[in-house]
Design an enzyme around this catalytic site. Sequence first.
Site, PDB file in Angstrom:
ATOM      1  CB  SER A  43      68.773  70.670  49.794  1.00  0.00           C
ATOM      2  OG  SER A  43      68.554  72.019  50.054  1.00  0.00           O
ATOM      3  CG  ASP A  60      67.530  74.406  42.820  1.00  0.00           C
ATOM      4  OD1 ASP A  60      66.834  75.144  43.543  1.00  0.00           O
ATOM      5  OD2 ASP A  60      68.433  73.665  43.266  1.00  0.00           O
ATOM      6  CG  HIS A  93      65.749  72.782  45.964  1.00  0.00           C
ATOM      7  ND1 HIS A  93      67.075  73.026  45.685  1.00  0.00           N
ATOM      8  CD2 HIS A  93      65.705  72.462  47.284  1.00  0.00           C
ATOM      9  CE1 HIS A  93      67.788  72.864  46.797  1.00  0.00           C
ATOM     10  NE2 HIS A  93      66.981  72.510  47.770  1.00  0.00           N
TER      11      HIS A  93
END
Length: 751
Positions: A583, A665, A696
């Site tokens: 991320s 995601d 994610h």
Amino acid sequence: MRTSVLLPALTLAASVAAKTLDPLSLIQAPRPGVGIASPTGHAALWAIRSWNQSTLTRSSTLYALHLPTHHDAAEQSSELEELVPVVHNATSAFWISPEEAAYIIEDVMYVKNLSISQQYIDPRDPGARVGHLPAEVTSLRVARTAKGQGEGTATLVFSAEVYEDGSLSDVKARDDAEAEEWSRVKSYENVPIRHWNKWLKPGKRSQLFSLDLTRNKKGYETSWLFAGEPKNLLNGTRLEAPVPPFGDESDYAVSAEAGLVAFTAKDPAVNAAWHTRQHIYTVPLDGSEAPRQITQGDIGATSSPEFSPDGNHLAWLQMARDGFESDVRVVQLHNLETKETEQLLTQWDRSPSSLSFAPDGENLYLVGEDREQIKLWRLPVLDKRTQSEASQNGSTLETVIRAGGVGFIDTIPGGGAVITKSSMRSPADLFYLSEKSDKLIRLTDITKNSLLHGLDLGPEPYRFNYTGAEGRTTYGWIIPPPGYDRYDKSQSWPLLTLIHGGPEGSWENNWNVRWNPETFAAAGFFTIALDPAGSTGFGKKHQEDILGSWGGRAFYDIRAGVHHILQTFDNVDAERVVAAGASFGGYSINWIQGHNEDGLFKGLVSHDGVFSTLATFYSTDELYFPEFEFGGVPWIAREGYERWNPERFTGNWNTPQLTIAGRDDFRLPESEGISVFNTLQRRGVPSKLLVFQEGHWVVDERNSLRWYTEVIDWLKKYSAEQAPESELLMAETVDAAEVDDSSSGLLFQQQ
Ligand SMILES: *[C@@H]1O[C@H](CO)[C@@H](O)[C@H](O)[C@H]1NC(C)=O
Ligand SMILES: *[C@@H]1O[C@H](CO)[C@@H](O)[C@H](O)[C@H]1NC(C)=O
Ligand SMILES: *[C@@H]1O[C@H](CO)[C@@H](O)[C@H](O)[C@H]1NC(C)=O
Ligand SMILES: *[C@@H]1O[C@H](CO)[C@@H](O)[C@H](O)[C@H]1NC(C)=O
Ligand SMILES: *[C@@H]1O[C@H](CO)[C@@H](O)[C@H](O)[C@H]1NC(C)=O
Ligand SMILES: *[C@@H]1O[C@H](CO)[C@@H](O)[C@H](O)[C@H]1NC(C)=O
């Protein structure tokens, strides 16, 4: 090969090294839930989930354990409590009376009396059937009105996803009728269209229901039954509670004393894709009136509503700024009678994540991050000092638990609490907090009877600090590998730098299955987990230093952390430095690619990272997030996006990289990972792409095992003593001078 703990240490000698925390042990380790105290404080419920890789099955068992009385607590009991298996594969367990546990198995609610002799509690027997729920329900809470044995009533509150008609009984039929069409076409007139890992179905939302239960006595037998139909407490409103994607029972509270449910919900008057505003509402438990809005104005998100035990006050946490998902949460105390709200701790430089009233109603417990620990504090609320100006900075707070990762606190009406707490080295255990003495008594030892027992975890992880951007003290963790000896100069270890997501996040002293630092250390890396600018738990300044500075202060802090380690530890090899992150951590990896001219990092792993700041603004689910981080929408405030865009520096990309993306995601869609891979391949840089059928986060246990295996293999390959140089010759070399890498100036190539 596993060593027996019964063998004397000498016979183990050097030839048989103890097993370490490999990925297989990690994914098969027990995954405990939170401890739930019975209303009288005699026992707690605790569910433990596990995965078995040989049979490829996921199972769970709900356990009951005794809680110490105040008397035991005073006597410093050090005995662990026996875990009594109650039932297998149940979800949503709660206490329906002081003696009975209730839970759900495949949409059916069951009850079991735990006062009977232990030998008659058979976990394979589901228990006494209460009733069938017409739809999938989650986030259960009960307003207890059942007093002891015999007849009685209770009111259950739960959430379920329903359509505009608010009906629970029609959901399954409508889902089935529309499933085929829905799989082929989706149609939208508003954003958001997707959230986290899910396509949103227009008109469908989570709402709260209440359902009365009665207990009937038939001879010696008593049985619980549903009395009447579930009432939709949010019927006819566009309110949604709990708030997806992570909302759960902590998004609402019930009070039999006040006869109310209090909940947080997104403000339906503004678009949820670019607003974070959530108001607090109350609604009668019997659904006799429509919800009433308690908070007003242009606020940010609210969370963690809790009633005082007497039902006279309501407390919650509130952010001031709409659009900033990581704003400081400030405690609010609302008097339900006078309708006045006071803000507490407005000058305190920490942001609690949850709150609960102490049983005496005179104190609030706050859980929150503070310098890489998740602590428990107590705040006197009925004491007038708390509201005085002088104590708004936290001077009246008492620290109750200062080390480890507090996950959950469940207070016991008669006093005391059950605490769920983990650490970097252990999944969560249950502890009893004696209210009078503040003594914390360990009740369980999760590792003792699990495959984690006897693993060599290496030296204890510890915190370190160094000078980061603008001369500020910056923190991180060192997780030494098993066998590491700081003073043994003959040792030589590769250095792995872990970069967390957020960017507003932190490496805490708690247990996580994803990105478990101990597992990387066990694979033979001298592992560091850094908390650069943007990290939470160090106060507002450090956290907000990331805004508009994604590749600036944080990147400086990451490099400075690595240099500090290389200068401090003789046996950590400066030629074998690698880094990995997801991320924002994945963004940082992609940023490092463009700024690694000195070749500090030899290999990289980017999981669900940003390739293009601009592309991700236009494709993400929560538009407020890039808007706030980069200072506005890109058609007005393009500069921030351009300045910190990894895509602008692809001409520098030369470092071997594994890239990982998730098909579902919707925060950073898979095209970001594909773009990274296309770039590396086109440039001839050693690279690999993994695309998981995941969101994610990698959640499925088999995927998790594959993830760790691939990530560790890649990092090992590029931090080996003999790095695969030959492959590197294939990479095109670009004159660094041609590419602008200024991270301090405002230079960017305008079209
Ligand atoms: C997995 O299941 C098998 C067969 O039931 C059992 O022998 C084994 O011990 C289990 N493994 C774990 C880690 O629980
Ligand atoms: C729990 O569920 C798993 C799979 O869903 C199944 O394999 C296992 O046998 C169940 N356990 C029990 C005790 O019913
Ligand atoms: C639970 O079982 C105990 C022991 O048999 C009994 O005394 C008690 O009444 C039962 N409680 C309820 C609520 O049925
Ligand atoms: C919701 O409200 C509508 C209109 O008032 C009513 O017809 C319906 O029965 C209600 N549904 C539920 C589940 O309460
Ligand atoms: C908070 O303010 C009081 C009064 O001004 C002061 O005495 C105290 O030192 C401050 N505490 C902290 C933690 O800043
Ligand atoms: C930084 O680390 C040093 C050495 O371990 C320690 O003595 C010092 O107290 C730490 N400084 C801060 C501000 O935490």
